[in-house]
Write an enzyme that holds these catalytic residues in place. Structure first.
Site, PDB file in Angstrom:
ATOM      1  CE  LYS A 105      -4.413   0.502   0.258  1.00  0.00           C
ATOM      2  NZ  LYS A 105      -5.309  -0.025  -0.306  1.00  0.00           N
ATOM      3  N   GLY A 216     -20.769   5.468   2.756  1.00  0.00           N
ATOM      4  CA  GLY A 216     -19.887   5.859   1.568  1.00  0.00           C
ATOM      5  C   GLY A 216     -20.047   5.931   0.351  1.00  0.00           C
ATOM      6  N   GLY A 221     -19.015   2.540  -3.266  1.00  0.00           N
ATOM      7  CA  GLY A 221     -20.406   2.536  -2.730  1.00  0.00           C
ATOM      8  C   GLY A 221     -21.377   2.845  -3.783  1.00  0.00           C
TER       9      GLY A 221
HETATM   10  P1  NAD Z   1     -14.084   7.054  -2.631  1.00  0.00           P
HETATM   11  O1  NAD Z   1     -12.882   8.003  -2.208  1.00  0.00           O
HETATM   12  O2  NAD Z   1     -14.438   7.035  -4.100  1.00  0.00           O
HETATM   13  O3  NAD Z   1     -15.028   6.931  -1.840  1.00  0.00           O
HETATM   14  C1  NAD Z   1     -15.201   7.153  -0.090  1.00  0.00           C
HETATM   15  C2  NAD Z   1     -16.513   7.750   0.073  1.00  0.00           C
HETATM   16  O4  NAD Z   1     -16.725   7.657   1.507  1.00  0.00           O
HETATM   17  C3  NAD Z   1     -16.874   8.907  -0.557  1.00  0.00           C
HETATM   18  O5  NAD Z   1     -18.292   9.103  -0.986  1.00  0.00           O
HETATM   19  C4  NAD Z   1     -16.619   9.952   0.898  1.00  0.00           C
HETATM   20  O6  NAD Z   1     -17.452  11.046   0.937  1.00  0.00           O
HETATM   21  C5  NAD Z   1     -17.260   8.856   1.906  1.00  0.00           C
HETATM   22  N1  NAD Z   1     -17.026   9.063   3.410  1.00  0.00           N
HETATM   23  C6  NAD Z   1     -15.890   9.477   3.830  1.00  0.00           C
HETATM   24  N2  NAD Z   1     -15.895   9.366   5.328  1.00  0.00           N
HETATM   25  C7  NAD Z   1     -17.220   9.052   5.500  1.00  0.00           C
HETATM   26  C8  NAD Z   1     -18.027   9.143   6.577  1.00  0.00           C
HETATM   27  N3  NAD Z   1     -17.386   9.210   7.976  1.00  0.00           N
HETATM   28  N4  NAD Z   1     -19.143   8.489   6.569  1.00  0.00           N
HETATM   29  C9  NAD Z   1     -19.692   8.287   5.415  1.00  0.00           C
HETATM   30  N5  NAD Z   1     -19.350   8.287   4.405  1.00  0.00           N
HETATM   31  C10 NAD Z   1     -17.771   8.946   4.472  1.00  0.00           C
HETATM   32  O7  NAD Z   1     -13.092   5.466  -2.052  1.00  0.00           O
HETATM   33  P2  NAD Z   1     -13.706   4.252  -2.653  1.00  0.00           P
HETATM   34  O8  NAD Z   1     -12.671   3.783  -3.769  1.00  0.00           O
HETATM   35  O9  NAD Z   1     -14.970   3.878  -2.957  1.00  0.00           O
HETATM   36  O10 NAD Z   1     -13.001   3.461  -1.211  1.00  0.00           O
HETATM   37  C11 NAD Z   1     -13.948   3.300  -0.242  1.00  0.00           C
HETATM   38  C12 NAD Z   1     -13.514   2.220   0.712  1.00  0.00           C
HETATM   39  O11 NAD Z   1     -13.443   0.938  -0.016  1.00  0.00           O
HETATM   40  C13 NAD Z   1     -12.089   2.367   1.153  1.00  0.00           C
HETATM   41  O12 NAD Z   1     -11.943   1.930   2.537  1.00  0.00           O
HETATM   42  C14 NAD Z   1     -11.081   1.742   0.403  1.00  0.00           C
HETATM   43  O13 NAD Z   1     -10.098   1.295   0.837  1.00  0.00           O
HETATM   44  C15 NAD Z   1     -11.992   0.283   0.173  1.00  0.00           C
HETATM   45  N6  NAD Z   1     -11.816  -0.256  -1.252  1.00  0.00           N
HETATM   46  C16 NAD Z   1     -11.961   0.427  -2.379  1.00  0.00           C
HETATM   47  C17 NAD Z   1     -11.668  -0.206  -3.252  1.00  0.00           C
HETATM   48  C18 NAD Z   1     -11.869   0.105  -4.939  1.00  0.00           C
HETATM   49  O14 NAD Z   1     -11.697  -0.770  -5.882  1.00  0.00           O
HETATM   50  N7  NAD Z   1     -12.374   1.320  -5.019  1.00  0.00           N
HETATM   51  C19 NAD Z   1     -11.088  -1.691  -3.349  1.00  0.00           C
HETATM   52  C20 NAD Z   1     -11.087  -2.172  -2.230  1.00  0.00           C
HETATM   53  C21 NAD Z   1     -11.341  -1.616  -1.104  1.00  0.00           C
END
Ligand code: NAD
Length: 415
Positions: A105, A216, A221
């Site tokens: 990471k 999220g 999401g």
């Molecule tokens: P992103 O930045 O696109 O989305 C994150 C979302 O969470 C945003 O809408 C933000 O406004 C919201 N958020 C932040 N703090 C918050 C809170 N306290 N309450 C509610 N919403 C909140 O990121 P993403 O890529 O969607 O990743 C989200 C999670 O999924 C992370 O933990 C990331 O590590 C994990 N993840 C993502 C992927 C991927 O392919 N995108 C893969 C594996 C894991």
């Protein structure tokens, strides 16, 4: 949000899995620390002409099963321990879905929302200049994470290729398709999560056509909102949240309209027909399925007792604290743990790397089919471990992942 050291949580999880697996002391010590970590300063020219210094990290947590693999996060609260934890979880995640990869990471402590496009490009290129000698398709393959995206990956790949003076698109994944990206990456994490929900419903009899809520509303999401109904043939999305707040509608939202609204306005707040609710209230709604898809440590000992969902599908990394985990287990809530539920993203990232390496690309249908095979198999392998070892699902997934990595370390003669 409860203050938690995610890396301590991750190390505790290793100890629990090691106890079940009877691992020896040296193996536990090896698996409890990153194999390599790099931290460095980045000097970036900002739009006002001045140089600003940022702290950057890249951690190659374990590479016994293959090159390190994991995202790069741009976030103001980034700490070295968060990156260690995320790299550690990536190690078990790639092992649970049986990819020939290790875990890693990276991140930069910065506030991307206050930076211009040009400043973000300068930062992305500077980051790659700092880590170029450490990465490569046979060493470490970065990808996006929170607040980084395919555009960030494009700048990063371009900078790497410029430094190396050759094409090497597989060095970074989740690129746009025009420059070596794959079909099916945008929704892979959510698709993988929804596939695991489908399998959980088959095995345990949950009803996916009832209600669901998403915490999220970013990449993961939004795609979960769109795919839940498509893959599970029904389901009513009654609540969503982002960093600005949470909204609720007992009659259900149209996921497509909600995504369009979020992309247009930057938040879900104010969506027509919705009622604003407190952040925590979303987690405590009486829904069939809850998708945490925001950040770490959002389900804590403070709110776990009030959670009423039947299934929690952890699309986010590390959303549940260990204390909350115990409470959820006692309540009989079926948690599909992050290292399984969110493994779809890294699986399709791996597919992208494979396609880049032989320069021949698969159809979207083939990507979906291969992703489904991987996640379905992983879900049932973990279920088998849960039954065999009589443990809860997170520990079952850890046992599968840790056992595979420990075996690779042993075969290599490291322990
Ligand atoms: P992103 O930045 O696109 O989305 C994150 C979302 O969470 C945003 O809408 C933000 O406004 C919201 N958020 C932040 N703090 C918050 C809170 N306290 N309450 C509610 N919403 C909140 O990121 P993403 O890529 O969607 O990743 C989200 C999670 O999924 C992370 O933990 C990331 O590590 C994990 N993840 C993502 C992927 C991927 O392919 N995108 C893969 C594996 C894991």
């Amino acid at each position: 949000m409860e203050s938690y050291n995610s890396f301590k949580v991750a190390q505790q999880q290793i100890l629990e899995a090691a106890r079940i697996l009877n691992l020896d002391k040296a193996t536990i010590e090896l698996l409890s620390q990153p194999q390599r970590e790099f931290n460095f300063t980045l000097h970036v020219r900002m739009d006002d002409g001045k140089i600003k210094i940022f702290q950057g990290y890249r951690i190659q947590y374990n590479f016994a099963r293959g090159p390190a693999k994991g995202g790069i996060r741009f976030h103001p609260d980034e700490t070295v321990d968060t990156i260690r934890a995320l790299g550690c979880w990536m190690t078990w995640k790639t092992a649970v879905v049986d990819l020939p990869l290790g875990g890693g990471k990276g991140g930069v402590c910065c506030d991307p929302k206050s930076m211009s496009e040009r400043e973000l490009e300068n930062l992305s290129r500077e980051y790659i200049r700092a880590i170029a000698p450490l990465i490569g398709t046979d060493k470490d393959i970065p990808a996006p994470d929170v607040y980084t995206n395919p555009q960030t990956m494009s700048w990063m790949m371009d900078e790497y290729e410029t430094i190396m003076n050759r094409h090497q698109p597989g060095v970074i994944t989740d690129k746009p398709q025009q420059i070596g990206g794959t079909e099916g990456r945008r929704d892979a994490t959510a698709r993988g999560g929804v596939i695991t929900v489908r399998e959980a419903c088959k095995v345990h009899g949950f009803d996916p056509t009832k209600t669901f809520a998403i915490q999220g509303f970013g990449n993961a999401g939004q795609r979960a909102a769109l795919l839940h109904r498509e893959i599970l043939n029904g389901g009513k999305l009654v609540a969503v949240s982002d960093s600005k707040g949470a909204i609720y509608n007992p009659d259900g939202f149209n996921p497509k309209d909600l995504v369009t609204y979020k992309l247009k306005t930057g938040s879900v707040l104010g969506f027509p027909g919705s009622k604003a609710i407190p952040h925590d209230a979303l987690l405590e709604l009486d829904v069939e399925i809850l998708y945490p898809a925001a950040l770490e440590n959002t389900i804590t000992s403070k709110n776990a007792q009030n959670i009423k969902a039947r299934v929690i599908c952890e699309l986010a990394n590390g959303p549940t604290t260990p204390e909350a985990d115990i409470i959820l287990n006692k309540k009989g809530i079926h948690v599909i743990p992050d290292i399984l539920a969110s493994a779809g993203g890294v699986t399709v990232s791996y597919f992208e790397m494979v396609q880049d390496n032989y320069s021949y690309f698969w159809s979207e249908e083939l990507v979906h089919q291969r992703l489904d095979e991987k996640l379905t198999k992983a879900y049932h392998t973990v279920s088998e471990a849960v039954r065999e070892k009589n443990v809860h699902p997170r520990l079952g997934a850890m046992v599968v992942g840790v056992a595979r990595v420990a075996e690779a370390c042993k075969l290599r003669g490291w322990v």
